[in-house]
Structures are given as C-alpha cells and as structure tokens.
Design an enzyme around this catalytic site. Structure first.
Site, PDB file in Angstrom:
ATOM      1  N   CYS A   2      34.824  74.661   1.725  1.00  0.00           N
ATOM      2  CA  CYS A   2      35.175  75.227   3.028  1.00  0.00           C
ATOM      3  C   CYS A   2      34.661  74.313   4.138  1.00  0.00           C
ATOM      4  O   CYS A   2      33.528  73.882   4.134  1.00  0.00           O
ATOM      5  CB  CYS A   2      34.651  76.627   3.271  1.00  0.00           C
ATOM      6  SG  CYS A   2      35.298  77.830   2.125  1.00  0.00           S
ATOM      7  N   ARG A  27      37.035  69.274   2.139  1.00  0.00           N
ATOM      8  CA  ARG A  27      36.071  70.280   1.673  1.00  0.00           C
ATOM      9  C   ARG A  27      36.760  71.491   1.043  1.00  0.00           C
ATOM     10  O   ARG A  27      36.107  72.338   0.427  1.00  0.00           O
ATOM     11  CB  ARG A  27      35.203  70.750   2.835  1.00  0.00           C
ATOM     12  CG  ARG A  27      34.381  69.655   3.463  1.00  0.00           C
ATOM     13  CD  ARG A  27      33.520  70.215   4.556  1.00  0.00           C
ATOM     14  NE  ARG A  27      32.481  71.059   4.015  1.00  0.00           N
ATOM     15  CZ  ARG A  27      31.257  70.661   3.712  1.00  0.00           C
ATOM     16  NH1 ARG A  27      30.906  69.407   3.923  1.00  0.00           N
ATOM     17  NH2 ARG A  27      30.384  71.487   3.225  1.00  0.00           N
ATOM     18  N   TRP A  76      38.213  76.837   0.581  1.00  0.00           N
ATOM     19  CA  TRP A  76      38.233  76.726  -0.879  1.00  0.00           C
ATOM     20  C   TRP A  76      37.948  78.126  -1.378  1.00  0.00           C
ATOM     21  O   TRP A  76      36.860  78.662  -1.182  1.00  0.00           O
ATOM     22  CB  TRP A  76      37.171  75.742  -1.356  1.00  0.00           C
ATOM     23  CG  TRP A  76      37.260  75.429  -2.825  1.00  0.00           C
ATOM     24  CD1 TRP A  76      38.055  74.494  -3.419  1.00  0.00           C
ATOM     25  CD2 TRP A  76      36.513  76.050  -3.876  1.00  0.00           C
ATOM     26  NE1 TRP A  76      37.849  74.499  -4.778  1.00  0.00           N
ATOM     27  CE2 TRP A  76      36.913  75.446  -5.089  1.00  0.00           C
ATOM     28  CE3 TRP A  76      35.560  77.057  -3.925  1.00  0.00           C
ATOM     29  CZ2 TRP A  76      36.393  75.804  -6.322  1.00  0.00           C
ATOM     30  CZ3 TRP A  76      35.034  77.425  -5.163  1.00  0.00           C
ATOM     31  CH2 TRP A  76      35.453  76.802  -6.342  1.00  0.00           C
ATOM     32  N   ASN A 102      31.573  80.009   5.129  1.00  0.00           N
ATOM     33  CA  ASN A 102      31.493  79.174   3.935  1.00  0.00           C
ATOM     34  C   ASN A 102      30.365  79.731   3.089  1.00  0.00           C
ATOM     35  O   ASN A 102      29.264  79.933   3.603  1.00  0.00           O
ATOM     36  CB  ASN A 102      31.186  77.726   4.342  1.00  0.00           C
ATOM     37  CG  ASN A 102      30.906  76.840   3.147  1.00  0.00           C
ATOM     38  OD1 ASN A 102      31.298  77.143   2.020  1.00  0.00           O
ATOM     39  ND2 ASN A 102      30.221  75.735   3.385  1.00  0.00           N
ATOM     40  N   GLY A 103      30.618  79.983   1.814  1.00  0.00           N
ATOM     41  CA  GLY A 103      29.571  80.510   0.942  1.00  0.00           C
ATOM     42  C   GLY A 103      30.031  81.787   0.271  1.00  0.00           C
ATOM     43  O   GLY A 103      31.231  82.084   0.232  1.00  0.00           O
ATOM     44  N   GLU A 495      32.464  59.021 -17.144  1.00  0.00           N
ATOM     45  CA  GLU A 495      32.939  58.978 -15.759  1.00  0.00           C
ATOM     46  C   GLU A 495      34.429  58.616 -15.706  1.00  0.00           C
ATOM     47  O   GLU A 495      35.191  59.198 -14.923  1.00  0.00           O
ATOM     48  CB  GLU A 495      32.098  57.961 -14.960  1.00  0.00           C
ATOM     49  CG  GLU A 495      32.553  57.692 -13.542  1.00  0.00           C
ATOM     50  CD  GLU A 495      32.507  58.908 -12.618  1.00  0.00           C
ATOM     51  OE1 GLU A 495      31.987  59.962 -13.009  1.00  0.00           O
ATOM     52  OE2 GLU A 495      33.022  58.796 -11.488  1.00  0.00           O
ATOM     53  N   LYS A 499      37.207  61.053 -13.984  1.00  0.00           N
ATOM     54  CA  LYS A 499      38.100  60.603 -12.912  1.00  0.00           C
ATOM     55  C   LYS A 499      39.558  60.923 -13.265  1.00  0.00           C
ATOM     56  O   LYS A 499      40.333  61.378 -12.432  1.00  0.00           O
ATOM     57  CB  LYS A 499      37.964  59.080 -12.688  1.00  0.00           C
ATOM     58  CG  LYS A 499      36.769  58.671 -11.867  1.00  0.00           C
ATOM     59  CD  LYS A 499      36.931  59.001 -10.404  1.00  0.00           C
ATOM     60  CE  LYS A 499      35.626  59.261  -9.705  1.00  0.00           C
ATOM     61  NZ  LYS A 499      34.819  60.397 -10.118  1.00  0.00           N
ATOM     62  N   GLU A 502      40.301  64.767 -13.125  1.00  0.00           N
ATOM     63  CA  GLU A 502      40.357  65.399 -11.804  1.00  0.00           C
ATOM     64  C   GLU A 502      41.514  64.882 -10.955  1.00  0.00           C
ATOM     65  O   GLU A 502      42.029  65.619 -10.128  1.00  0.00           O
ATOM     66  CB  GLU A 502      39.018  65.317 -11.062  1.00  0.00           C
ATOM     67  CG  GLU A 502      38.599  63.969 -10.573  1.00  0.00           C
ATOM     68  CD  GLU A 502      37.298  64.047  -9.741  1.00  0.00           C
ATOM     69  OE1 GLU A 502      36.603  63.039  -9.693  1.00  0.00           O
ATOM     70  OE2 GLU A 502      37.012  65.091  -9.135  1.00  0.00           O
ATOM     71  N   HIS A 518      32.112  61.174 -36.355  1.00  0.00           N
ATOM     72  CA  HIS A 518      31.608  62.508 -36.690  1.00  0.00           C
ATOM     73  C   HIS A 518      32.580  63.609 -36.270  1.00  0.00           C
ATOM     74  O   HIS A 518      32.197  64.765 -36.185  1.00  0.00           O
ATOM     75  CB  HIS A 518      30.239  62.721 -36.045  1.00  0.00           C
ATOM     76  CG  HIS A 518      29.211  61.752 -36.525  1.00  0.00           C
ATOM     77  ND1 HIS A 518      28.682  61.786 -37.798  1.00  0.00           N
ATOM     78  CD2 HIS A 518      28.657  60.671 -35.922  1.00  0.00           C
ATOM     79  CE1 HIS A 518      27.826  60.790 -37.945  1.00  0.00           C
ATOM     80  NE2 HIS A 518      27.797  60.091 -36.818  1.00  0.00           N
ATOM     81  N   LYS A 621      35.410  68.807  -2.087  1.00  0.00           N
ATOM     82  CA  LYS A 621      34.484  67.673  -2.104  1.00  0.00           C
ATOM     83  C   LYS A 621      33.054  68.114  -2.341  1.00  0.00           C
ATOM     84  O   LYS A 621      32.324  67.503  -3.101  1.00  0.00           O
ATOM     85  CB  LYS A 621      34.594  66.941  -0.762  1.00  0.00           C
ATOM     86  CG  LYS A 621      33.689  65.731  -0.631  1.00  0.00           C
ATOM     87  CD  LYS A 621      34.155  64.617  -1.523  1.00  0.00           C
ATOM     88  CE  LYS A 621      33.259  63.398  -1.456  1.00  0.00           C
ATOM     89  NZ  LYS A 621      33.499  62.520  -2.613  1.00  0.00           N
TER      90      LYS A 621
HETATM   91  O1  M6R Z   1      27.994  65.814  -3.631  1.00  0.00           O
HETATM   92  P1  M6R Z   1      27.539  65.720  -5.049  1.00  0.00           P
HETATM   93  O2  M6R Z   1      27.245  64.317  -5.461  1.00  0.00           O
HETATM   94  O3  M6R Z   1      26.359  66.620  -5.329  1.00  0.00           O
HETATM   95  O4  M6R Z   1      28.732  66.253  -5.919  1.00  0.00           O
HETATM   96  C1  M6R Z   1      28.608  66.445  -7.297  1.00  0.00           C
HETATM   97  C2  M6R Z   1      29.960  66.653  -7.958  1.00  0.00           C
HETATM   98  O5  M6R Z   1      30.551  67.829  -7.476  1.00  0.00           O
HETATM   99  C3  M6R Z   1      30.902  65.484  -7.708  1.00  0.00           C
HETATM  100  O6  M6R Z   1      30.354  64.292  -8.141  1.00  0.00           O
HETATM  101  C4  M6R Z   1      32.244  65.715  -8.415  1.00  0.00           C
HETATM  102  O7  M6R Z   1      32.062  65.680  -9.789  1.00  0.00           O
HETATM  103  C5  M6R Z   1      33.266  64.648  -7.955  1.00  0.00           C
HETATM  104  N1  M6R Z   1      34.498  65.285  -7.561  1.00  0.00           N
HETATM  105  C6  M6R Z   1      33.602  63.658  -8.991  1.00  0.00           C
HETATM  106  O8  M6R Z   1      34.524  62.707  -8.557  1.00  0.00           O
END
Ligand code: M6R
Length: 626
Positions: A2, A27, A76, A102-103, A495, A499, A502, A518, A621
């Site tokens: 948000c 956000r 969000w 937000n929250g 990672e 990527k 997502e 395994h 984000k």
């Molecule tokens: O702001 P942060 O680094 O705490 O965020 C952590 C994760 O939410 C963030 O890295 C998320 O996994 C990303 N979208 C990955 O690209």
C-alpha cells in the site's frame, strides 16, 4: 505494501497526490483512490480497482473540484478483495471523514460490531473502514479547537491493535491532514513553493514527494502527525505528549526514481548495479587500507564478544544472507545461521547478549523482518541492519546499521538491492575479521581491493547480455525451469528461480546441485531447461568438478543445459547447450557477477510473455504485513 500520500499546501492537491501515487504504485496495485477537501466544505473522492491508470480514467471523465488538501492510496489487498468497493479512501457514514490505511487492524471485527450496534452501516469488507467511522465519532465527541482532529486520531489509535499507517482528511478541517503510524511506514516531507509558501507532504516513503522536496522527517513508532497550512508540523505520541521528528535530507532526487529511457525500471536498476556497488563500497576504507564502518555503532569489544551470528531476512534478501554465511564463516570462524524472518520469529531461537543478529532488508519496512528484529532485541541480542532505505523502521530500531547505497529500487523484483546487500555482508564479515584480529589489515585491504573490482566485472557482464536475452526469448514457452548451484552458487540458483517465478510466472526451482540425485533429478524430462551456476574452478575441494558431473547427469537425462561459468572454464564446454560467460572472480565474491545473467534472463522471459516486469501480479515491493 500500500502506498500512501497526503498533501497540504498551495498547489492543486489532486495533481500532487496523483504524482505521488505514480511513484508509489510499486507498493501495491490492486486499486487506487483519492479524496480532496474542497472549499465548499465537502469531501470529494474517487476510487477504482486495478492500476492507477484506471483511476486516472475515472478522474478524466469526472474531474474532482479544485482543492489544496488531498490524500491518496494505492492498495495491496489484505481484508476484502481488490474491488472498487474495497478501494481506499473509506468514508465515514456521514461522508465527512476520509481515511486511507496501510497495514492490518487486527481487532477490527470487534470494533466493527460495536459500530454496527450503534447503527453504522458498512460499505466495504475492509478492516480500514472501521477507522473512518471511529474517527468521525471521536471528532464529533470532542470540543472545537485547533487540536481537535489530531486528538480524535489519537483516541482512535488507542483503540486499534495491529499495524497501521492511517491518513485522514475531514470536511470541517480546511487546513489540516492528520496521520498516525504503528508498525507501518510513514514519512513527512517539508517543502516550499517558488514563492516561499510552505507545503507539507505525507508518504509511505520519500518517493511520494521527492519531486517537490528532499527535506524529510522521520516519525517514530506510535506517533500522530498533523500537517497544517498555518501551524506547520506537529508530532505527538498516542497519548498527546509532544515528540520531535528526526530531520534528514534525501540523498537522491526525482530523476533517480524515473525510468530514464529504459522500458522497465528493472532494466534500469540492473544497469545501475556497477554504480550501486561502487557507492556501497565508497568511503569504507581508512588511510591504511583498513575497513572503517562508522555507521556500525557497536564497540570493538561488543564485536569481539560475538560468538554466534544469525542472518534473518525474507525473499531475495534471505538469499543475500545465505551467501553471507559462506563468506562470514570463512573469514571470521564465527558460526552463522541463516533463516527466513517469518520462521525465525516464531520458533524460539536461542539468542543472548553475545549473539549478533544481522537483519537484511532493502525497504527497511518488511514486517516479518521487523518482528524478527524486535524478538531478537527482546532476547538481548545485538542487531545490525543492512538496509537501503534511509530513515525506515528496521535501521531505526536496530543497534547498528550499514546502509547499502543502491538508490531507489522501484521494480518489485530486487536487483541492485540484492547485489549491494551481498557486498554489505562482505564488508561486515571482513570488518568482524579485522576487529577480532583474525585477519591482518593488509589481508583485509587485499580483499577490499577484490571487492572494488566488482563494479567493473558486473559492467563487463552487462556488456555481454544480448545472447542471454536471445536465450530468454527462446525459453519463454517453457513450463518449468530448474536452477542448480553448489557452494556459494547454490543461493544464486535459488535467486535465479525466485526471479523467474515472480516475473514470468513459470514454475522454477533452485536446488543444491548435490541434492539432485536425492530426488529432484526425477523432474528432468526431454528438453527441460536446467540452468547451472558453476562455482569457480578454484572453489574448495573440487566442488567445481562435482558440478561439472551434475551437468553431465542432467544432460544424460535429456535436459537442455544452460551453464553460467567463468571465462576460461573449458571443463563445462562438452556438456553445455548454452554457455554464459562471466569474468574470473574470487570464489566467495562470484555471486555478485553470476546473478546478473539470471536477472536479465528472467526479465527477458517475462517481457516476451507480455507481462508487466515492474509490477508482477499479486506482489508488492515492500511487504508490511506478516
Ligand atoms: O525490502 P526487503 O528486502 O525486506 O524485501 C524482502 C522481500 O520481500 C523481497 O526481497 C522480495 O523477495 C523481492 N520481490 C524479490 O525480488
């Protein structure tokens, strides 16, 4: 999670609020809405499900009256689906109060029942709406006076449980917007127009007002802020005791938060990585080549007393922590455990005064990480934050902080945030080794020199990305892509898979290459793409040779092998369908270069599939709910 904007000043408020929302849309983008207080003494509002563009269409068809006070929200969804009706702002029953939030208000059900018992009819499924009704009632119960609106907000906050940033405007308040925060982010911007008229902004982060001012005020936990055209800025705690917000100047400008000619923010942020790494390393070396981390406000004695380290983070930042473990344990010989914050917090980890907990967060607002941090502090552990967003909650609540100077990261998928987190972890590891006398200054200086070669190496990788993009286009139809790595390349594989998931919504998994036999090897079918991140041939105990064997094993079972390997590593050639070369880099530092092709690959696949690379579905984000 948000985005929130508020404005009081001489400018046309709607324009300021919409511009702020555009910059905060990363956000959350389930819906957007605005409310303004117009001179006739009424509120006018508009809201629409979907991206901000949908709201802008509504406003183009039915413009709001002019106003100089406004609030806006990009959502969000948590409570209530992403519909028009659940979009913020939410209005009180009499339409005189508008609230954005937000929250999560955890006790909303009981409060809603109380409101309904008084005859209030709710028009949404959200937890937020209860705050609008409560605020209207509290305001009506208070005597007229300059502090009435802020006091009403304090009354409401004392009744709420959970996490919230609330921002509200009232039809009877021509000069004032009030806001409050508990566990969710809120910053204030203080500026003036060209003719010297003061103006005040509220934002979930400074991007909301960076086009107008770089002068910001950091709010503490459980505080209420009032921005008023004539009285300026007033901050109190929830009981009304005055509080002094911390002033700071944002060290980047509006241009840094623009796409700058790139199709996607993510592409721009990938390209910025050499500079971001260089900036993160800047000014960390003393005159004798020793590391100087002044921001780490822990004494040498406290650092010497550490006998165990936990690294706690989420998502991509967690992967940075996994990489940190290899480096910190190797350099300091201190045991390091790495854990996702949402698990760490709830499993009663063994912590004491001699435990260092390193929390990593790009945004500094991730709720899981914040709660883990608080838990660690309750257990008397020392907490060091590695963070990118200045003034955010996580560094503020930590004992020590090391900022990554990556600049604003707008794309939801973290790229430069990740690489600079890895680099910051290296700095912490080397600093600990230096302070504890495990490494001599000249050894540390040699390793810092290796770190300083990283921006150049990442730039080299970026220059050779056209074949990777071409490969990405050819992989766009894949159903599953697997990622393998070993040693320090294992977190890189994780990672790479994250990527891809997502951004491209393709099933992707990262495995430790040694684990393949395994079980996961059963997933390999004719043509399954398998990306293998190969550790340096200089890695410990022939792990390189073992990974070369793993490539052969998957290829023998029909996999299409995509191999990321160092220049000059010819051992992989016979078994690779595609080779992506990266420059020769010291083993522990290699993740900084081997990650880059995986970022580009995911971005290209998502783009080819026609997806929004910067704002992938269902994500936001900064994840400010648990
Ligand atoms: O702001 P942060 O680094 O705490 O965020 C952590 C994760 O939410 C963030 O890295 C998320 O996994 C990303 N979208 C990955 O690209």
């Amino acid at each position: 999670m948000c985005g929130i904007v508020g404005y009081v000043g001489p400018q046309e408020a709607l324009g300021v609020v919409l511009e702020g929302l555009r910059r905060l849309e990363y956000r959350g983008y389930d819906s957007a809405g605005v409310a303004v207080r117009v001179d006739s003494g009424e509120l006018a509002s508009a809201k629409k499900a979907g991206k901000l563009a949908n709201l802008e269409k509504v406003l183009a068809d039915e413009p709001l009256p002019p106003s100089t006070i406004g609030i806006g929200h990009t959502r969000w969804a948590t409570h209530g689906g992403p519909t028009d009706r659940n979009a913020h702002p939410h209005l009180s029953a009499d339409g005189r109060v508008a609230v954005i939030h937000n929250g999560i208000i955890e006790n909303f059900a009981g409060l809603r029942a109380q409101c309904e018992a008084r005859g209030v009819e709710f028009s949404s499924d959200t937890d937020t709406e209860v705050a609008a009704h409560l605020l209207a009632a509290a305001y009506d119960d208070l005597p007229a006076g300059p502090d009435r609106f802020a006091e009403a907000m304090r009354v409401v906050c004392r009744a709420l449980e959970g996490a919230f940033t609330l921002v509200a405007t009232h039809a009877d308040e021509p000069d004032t917007v009030v806001a409050a925060r508990r566990n969710s982010p809120l910053v204030v911007g203080v500026g003036e127009t060209a003719d010297g008229t003061p103006e005040y902004f509220l934002g979930s982060d400074v991007a909301a007002f960076i086009a107008h001012t770089r002068e910001a005020r950091e709010l503490g936990q459980d505080q209420v802020v009032e921005i008023d055209r004539t009285r300026g800025l007033t901050v109190t705690d929830f009981s009304g005791a005055p509080a002094e917000p911390k002033a700071y100047t944002v060290d980047w400008d509006a241009a840094a938060a623009e796409k700058g000619g790139y199709d996607w923010f993510m592409l721009k942020e990938i390209a910025e990585q050499p500079q971001a790494i260089a900036d993160t390393l800047l000014g960390r070396l003393g005159e004798h080549g020793e590391l100087v981390l002044d921001e780490v406000r822990l004494s040498d004695q406290e650092l010497r007393d550490i006998d165990k380290i936990f690294v706690v983070a989420c998502g991509t930042a967690y992967h940075a922590g996994l990489i940190a473990k290899y480096a910190i344990e190797h350099w300091t010989r201190i045991p390091v455990e790495v854990e996702v914050a949402s698990e760490f917090r709830y499993r009663d980890p063994v912590l004491d005064r001699s435990t260092l907990v390193i929390v990593i967060s790009q945004s500094g607002e991730t709720m899981d990480t914040l709660m883990a941090l608080r838990h660690a502090k309750e257990q008397k552990a020392r907490v060091l934050a590695i963070c990118n967003a200045n003034g955010s909650t996580i560094p503020r609540e930590s004992d020590a902080v090391l900022y990554t100077h990556a600049g604003p990261e707008v794309a939801v998928a973290s790229t430069k945030g990740f690489l600079t987190q890895i680099v910051a972890c290296y700095l912490v590891g080397l600093f600990l080794a230096q302070v504890r006398g495990i490494k001599y200054e000249d050894e540390v200086a040699a390793m810092v020199a290796d770190l300083q070669s990283l921006p150049g190496k990442v730039a080299e990788v970026l220059e050779q990305m056209e074949p990777v993009r071409e490969l990405g286009r050819s992989l766009a139809g894949a159903d599953t892509i697997l990622f393998l790595g070993r040693h320090v390349a294992y977190p890189v594989a994780l990672e790479g898979a994250l990527k891809l998931k997502e951004l491209a919504y393709i099933h992707a998994e990262g495995f430790a290459a040694g684990e393949l036999k395994h079980g996961p090897i059963a997933l390999i079918d004719q043509g399954t793409p398998v990306v293998v991140v190969v550790p340096s041939p200089r890695a410990r105990e022939s792990v390189h040779g073992k990974v070369v064997s793993n490539i052969q094993e998957v290829r023998a079972r029909g996999a299409r092998t995509i191999v990321i390997a160092e220049e000059g590593d010819d051992d992989v050639v016979p078994y690779a369908d595609h080779i992506i070369r990266v420059p020769r880099t010291p083993t522990l530092l290699a993740p900084v270069v081997t990650t880059v092709p995986l970022q580009v690959l995911a971005c290209e696949i998502a783009d080819t599939r026609g997806y929004d690379v910067d704002q992938p579905r269902n994500l936001a984000k900064s994840v400010t709910v648990e």
